[in-house]
Design an enzyme around this catalytic site. Structure first.
Site, PDB file in Angstrom:
ATOM      1  N   TYR A  67       0.672  -1.230   0.119  1.00 53.12           N
ATOM      2  CA  TYR A  67       0.204  -0.300   0.108  1.00 53.12           C
ATOM      3  C   TYR A  67       0.941   0.868   0.424  1.00 53.12           C
ATOM      4  O   TYR A  67       1.578   1.680   1.179  1.00 53.12           O
ATOM      5  CB  TYR A  67      -0.953  -0.096   1.055  1.00 53.12           C
ATOM      6  CG  TYR A  67      -2.225  -1.110   0.919  1.00 53.12           C
ATOM      7  CD1 TYR A  67      -1.701  -2.125   0.643  1.00 53.12           C
ATOM      8  CD2 TYR A  67      -2.185  -1.663   2.517  1.00 53.12           C
ATOM      9  CE1 TYR A  67      -2.767  -3.045   0.536  1.00 53.12           C
ATOM     10  CE2 TYR A  67      -3.794  -2.771   2.586  1.00 53.12           C
ATOM     11  CZ  TYR A  67      -3.616  -3.186   1.117  1.00 53.12           C
ATOM     12  OH  TYR A  67      -4.873  -4.665   1.285  1.00 53.12           O
ATOM     13  N   ALA A  87     -17.105  -3.054  -1.751  1.00 53.58           N
ATOM     14  CA  ALA A  87     -17.703  -2.789  -2.847  1.00 53.58           C
ATOM     15  C   ALA A  87     -16.602  -1.602  -3.553  1.00 53.58           C
ATOM     16  O   ALA A  87     -17.118  -1.128  -4.132  1.00 53.58           O
ATOM     17  CB  ALA A  87     -18.646  -3.115  -3.903  1.00 53.58           C
ATOM     18  N   GLN A  88     -15.658  -1.577  -2.455  1.00 52.12           N
ATOM     19  CA  GLN A  88     -15.181   0.206  -2.729  1.00 52.12           C
ATOM     20  C   GLN A  88     -16.559   1.301  -3.292  1.00 52.12           C
ATOM     21  O   GLN A  88     -16.362   1.443  -4.438  1.00 52.12           O
ATOM     22  CB  GLN A  88     -13.916  -0.046  -3.581  1.00 52.12           C
ATOM     23  CG  GLN A  88     -13.267  -0.708  -3.603  1.00 52.12           C
ATOM     24  CD  GLN A  88     -11.324  -0.326  -5.083  1.00 52.12           C
ATOM     25  OE1 GLN A  88     -12.193  -0.623  -6.016  1.00 52.12           O
ATOM     26  NE2 GLN A  88     -10.542  -0.913  -4.447  1.00 52.12           N
ATOM     27  N   PRO A 142     -15.443  -5.011   2.018  1.00 54.73           N
ATOM     28  CA  PRO A 142     -16.956  -5.367   2.083  1.00 54.73           C
ATOM     29  C   PRO A 142     -17.437  -4.275   1.667  1.00 54.73           C
ATOM     30  O   PRO A 142     -18.989  -4.647   0.870  1.00 54.73           O
ATOM     31  CB  PRO A 142     -16.761  -5.174   3.174  1.00 54.73           C
ATOM     32  CG  PRO A 142     -15.472  -4.274   3.864  1.00 54.73           C
ATOM     33  CD  PRO A 142     -14.692  -4.302   2.962  1.00 54.73           C
TER      34      PRO A 142
END
Length: 284
Positions: free
Chosen positions: A55, A197-198, A195
């Site tokens: 990240y 879905a972005q 969770p």
């Protein structure tokens, strides 16, 4: 308050919602608000923080390091190793670099980010070495499908795997066919990334679906809270939504209190049915 928790094999119990950090650390101007959001989450009891060396090329780990400074003992820290670092000396070096960025001497749960260059046996050996050195508490995997998990269980030491972190949300239910039931049989928690879905980007229409919004209104909640509560109503499933603002973190934490009726679950099921056959693991 009916708050949901998830228990790992070594009996550590955590709230079923944690804090994700994907896309954090990418903009220096947002760093202080990201740190503040993570600290607010810790205050609200969302004590699991999930990050990765991938990240923002380690900068997300630096954000986490700043957020947990002086509060390390209150946090369950998860980070992930690139597949090309997941064995031998490269793995030791990668973990040490993550520890430096996180400003800590140990990671509570260290995951293989996805399968790649090293055999699962080599990755298990690495994880065992890191445990013996006290650098990690437990280890797990991410983005491994049912067949991968069967292979891992055939590797010596493989069944010590503490979790599998996979993409899972109301509109992506493929894991319910074989992977999730198997993990539940092993009493091994599943960590659901994306969770929401972005924020619905991975599945158009999810956030403004009538069933989701009707149920949200009935609970005086947001669509996002309904989606989070749906993920964690499954036994042994924890959600790790990203929260880059204090407001979002508060909303996420409140989703722990939502409990659905059988009728509400049936409506969501009808709106977004689980596949009736094996489907490839969704990965982002």
């Amino acid at each position: 308050m009916n708050e949901k928790t998830v228990t790992f094999a070594d009996r550590i119990t955590l709230p079923a919602i944690g804090q994700g950090t994907w896309y954090m650390g990418e903009n220096a101007g947002q760093r202080q608000s990201e740190v503040a959001a993570l600290r607010a989450g810790i205050d609200l009891g969302l004590t699991l923080i999930d990050t990765a060396e991938m990240y923002a090329d380690g900068k997300a780990e630096e954000v986490v390091g700043e957020a947990i400074k002086g509060r390390r003992e209150n946090v369950f820290l998860v980070s992930k190793v690139y597949p090309w670092n997941a064995g031998g000396k490269k793995g030791i070096a990668a973990c040490e670099a993550s520890l430096r960025r996180l400003g800590t001497d140990h990671i509570d749960l260290y995951l293989l980010h996805w399968r790649g260059n090293y055999g699962l046996d080599e990755t298990v050996e690495l994880m065992q070495a890191l445990q013996q050195q006290g650098k990690i508490g437990r280890w797990g995997v991410s983005n491994l499908d049912y067949d991968d998990m069967q292979e891992l269980w055939g590797v010596e030491g493989g069944p010590a795997c503490a979790t599998n972190q996979v993409l899972y949300h109301l509109a992506s239910r493929g894991i319910e066919y074989d992977l999730l039931p198997w993990c539940q049989q092993q009493s091994m928690p599943v960590m659901a990334y994306c969770p929401l879905a972005q924020a619905g980007r991975l599945r158009s229409g999810l956030m403004n679906h009538p069933a989701v919004n009707d149920i949200a209104r009935q609970h005086n909640a947001s669509a996002a809270q309904v989606l989070l509560a749906w993920v964690i109503h499954h036994q042994g499933v924890m959600a790790i939504p990203k929260a880059s603002s204090i407001e979002h973190v508060k909303e996420n934490a409140s989703a722990l209190e939502i409990t659905f009726s059988a009728e509400e679950l049936a409506r969501l099921d009808a709106a977004f049915p689980a596949p009736g056959r094996k489907t490839a693991l969704d990965v982002v």
